[in-house]
Design a protein around this motif. Structure first.
Motif, PDB file in Angstrom:
ATOM      1  N   TYR A  80       5.347 -10.222   8.029  1.00 19.73           N
ATOM      2  CA  TYR A  80       6.510  -9.881   8.845  1.00 19.73           C
ATOM      3  C   TYR A  80       7.077 -11.139   9.486  1.00 19.73           C
ATOM      4  O   TYR A  80       6.330 -12.005   9.916  1.00 19.73           O
ATOM      5  CB  TYR A  80       6.132  -8.867   9.936  1.00 19.73           C
ATOM      6  CG  TYR A  80       5.979  -7.459   9.421  1.00 19.73           C
ATOM      7  CD1 TYR A  80       7.095  -6.624   9.332  1.00 19.73           C
ATOM      8  CD2 TYR A  80       4.751  -6.977   9.014  1.00 19.73           C
ATOM      9  CE1 TYR A  80       6.964  -5.325   8.847  1.00 19.73           C
ATOM     10  CE2 TYR A  80       4.610  -5.686   8.536  1.00 19.73           C
ATOM     11  CZ  TYR A  80       5.722  -4.865   8.455  1.00 19.73           C
ATOM     12  OH  TYR A  80       5.595  -3.586   7.968  1.00 19.73           O
ATOM     13  N   ARG A  89      10.420  -0.933   7.311  1.00 18.50           N
ATOM     14  CA  ARG A  89       9.455  -0.087   8.009  1.00 18.50           C
ATOM     15  C   ARG A  89       8.343  -0.978   8.550  1.00 18.50           C
ATOM     16  O   ARG A  89       8.177  -2.106   8.101  1.00 18.50           O
ATOM     17  CB  ARG A  89       8.932   1.022   7.101  1.00 18.50           C
ATOM     18  CG  ARG A  89       8.547   0.582   5.709  1.00 18.50           C
ATOM     19  CD  ARG A  89       8.331   1.705   4.737  1.00 18.50           C
ATOM     20  NE  ARG A  89       7.169   2.504   5.061  1.00 18.50           N
ATOM     21  CZ  ARG A  89       6.806   3.582   4.392  1.00 18.50           C
ATOM     22  NH1 ARG A  89       7.517   4.005   3.380  1.00 18.50           N
ATOM     23  NH2 ARG A  89       5.731   4.251   4.715  1.00 18.50           N
ATOM     24  N   ASP A  90       7.557  -0.444   9.488  1.00 12.67           N
ATOM     25  CA  ASP A  90       6.582  -1.284  10.192  1.00 12.67           C
ATOM     26  C   ASP A  90       5.138  -1.065   9.757  1.00 12.67           C
ATOM     27  O   ASP A  90       4.217  -1.538  10.414  1.00 12.67           O
ATOM     28  CB  ASP A  90       6.708  -1.090  11.705  1.00 12.67           C
ATOM     29  CG  ASP A  90       6.404   0.338  12.144  1.00 12.67           C
ATOM     30  OD1 ASP A  90       6.001   1.165  11.302  1.00 12.67           O
ATOM     31  OD2 ASP A  90       6.570   0.621  13.346  1.00 12.67           O
ATOM     32  N   ASP A  91       4.932  -0.381   8.623  1.00 11.40           N
ATOM     33  CA  ASP A  91       3.561  -0.086   8.187  1.00 11.40           C
ATOM     34  C   ASP A  91       3.198  -0.743   6.857  1.00 11.40           C
ATOM     35  O   ASP A  91       2.325  -0.266   6.143  1.00 11.40           O
ATOM     36  CB  ASP A  91       3.362   1.431   8.087  1.00 11.40           C
ATOM     37  CG  ASP A  91       4.284   2.080   7.062  1.00 11.40           C
ATOM     38  OD1 ASP A  91       5.280   1.447   6.639  1.00 11.40           O
ATOM     39  OD2 ASP A  91       4.009   3.235   6.682  1.00 11.40           O
ATOM     40  N   GLU A 122       1.529  -3.289   4.291  1.00 15.57           N
ATOM     41  CA  GLU A 122       0.389  -4.176   4.106  1.00 15.57           C
ATOM     42  C   GLU A 122       0.068  -4.198   2.619  1.00 15.57           C
ATOM     43  O   GLU A 122       0.540  -3.361   1.854  1.00 15.57           O
ATOM     44  CB  GLU A 122      -0.812  -3.727   4.947  1.00 15.57           C
ATOM     45  CG  GLU A 122      -1.282  -2.322   4.670  1.00 15.57           C
ATOM     46  CD  GLU A 122      -2.382  -1.878   5.639  1.00 15.57           C
ATOM     47  OE1 GLU A 122      -2.941  -2.721   6.373  1.00 15.57           O
ATOM     48  OE2 GLU A 122      -2.685  -0.690   5.655  1.00 15.57           O
ATOM     49  N   SER A 156       0.791  -1.234   0.000  1.00 16.93           N
ATOM     50  CA  SER A 156       0.000   0.000   0.000  1.00 16.93           C
ATOM     51  C   SER A 156       0.822   1.284   0.000  1.00 16.93           C
ATOM     52  O   SER A 156       0.328   2.322  -0.441  1.00 16.93           O
ATOM     53  CB  SER A 156      -0.968   0.006   1.191  1.00 16.93           C
ATOM     54  OG  SER A 156      -0.236  -0.034   2.404  1.00 16.93           O
ATOM     55  N   VAL A 157       2.063   1.238   0.458  1.00 16.13           N
ATOM     56  CA  VAL A 157       2.890   2.451   0.451  1.00 16.13           C
ATOM     57  C   VAL A 157       3.512   2.713  -0.919  1.00 16.13           C
ATOM     58  O   VAL A 157       4.149   3.749  -1.123  1.00 16.13           O
ATOM     59  CB  VAL A 157       4.000   2.409   1.533  1.00 16.13           C
ATOM     60  CG1 VAL A 157       3.383   2.316   2.922  1.00 16.13           C
ATOM     61  CG2 VAL A 157       4.985   1.269   1.285  1.00 16.13           C
TER      62      VAL A 157
END
Length: 179
Positions: free
Chosen positions: A156, A166-168, A170, A131-132
């Motif tokens: 993850y 990075r931790d966002d 999905e 999504s990013v």
């Protein structure tokens, strides 16, 4: 490096293509080599994008095809097509970094959609995109795909899919009616 693809040909991948396909996919998404193109994930994921087992699994699956694109005797692009009942899934899309931005990706996507429609009679293509990856999602939107807002978690801890930076992360489901 040659930055044109003269008369690309399409065919289903075979076991003999696995090493070339793994190298192509890795070059399009990971490491410094991927930065030559615009589809790199090097800033959000390190490690591998796929491996021999992952590519072989697509080739061997009875409901899946790994569409391979060649030019002048070398593999320059590929994409996965998988028949999933009333729709097809599009994935594992890679274009040689030196050929990105030449229109080859549009050609391959159109051929994949045509094959899914003609071979399986499906009327919808689905895919998931991190999504990013706004630039990549915008590219698909210009080709008729729409964002659904339906998200799936990034795996993850499973380094087969890369090492997140990075931790966002999905996956968002994108969908296109094939008509």
């Amino acid at each position: 490096m040659d930055t044109s693809a003269s008369d690309p040909t399409f065919r289903d991948a075979t076991d003999a293509d696995v090493d070339a396909l793994v190298a192509l996919i890795e070059s399009a998404y990971r490491g410094d080599a991927s930065r030559a193109g615009w589809t790199t994930e090097a800033d959000i994921l390190q490690g591998q994008r796929t491996d021999v087992e992952g590519v072989l699994a697509v080739i061997k699956s009875p409901d899946s095809r790994l569409l391979t694109v060649e030019s002048d005797g070398r593999v320059i692009a590929c994409c996965q097509l998988e028949h999933r009942g009333d729709h097809a899934y599009f994935g594992m899309f890679a274009v040689s970094p030196a050929l990105q931005g030449t229109g080859l990706g549009k050609l391959i996507l159109a051929e994949a959609e045509r094959r899914a429609r003609e071979n399986w009679g499906v009327r919808e293509m689905r895919m998931t995109v991190i999504s990013v990856r706004e630039d990549l999602i915008a590219w698909y939107e210009r080709r008729g795909y729409r964002r659904t807002g339906r998200m799936a978690p990034f795996p993850y801890g499973d380094e087969r899919f890369g090492i997140p930076q990075r931790d966002d992360l999905e996956f968002e489901l994108l969908v296109k009616e094939l008509g």
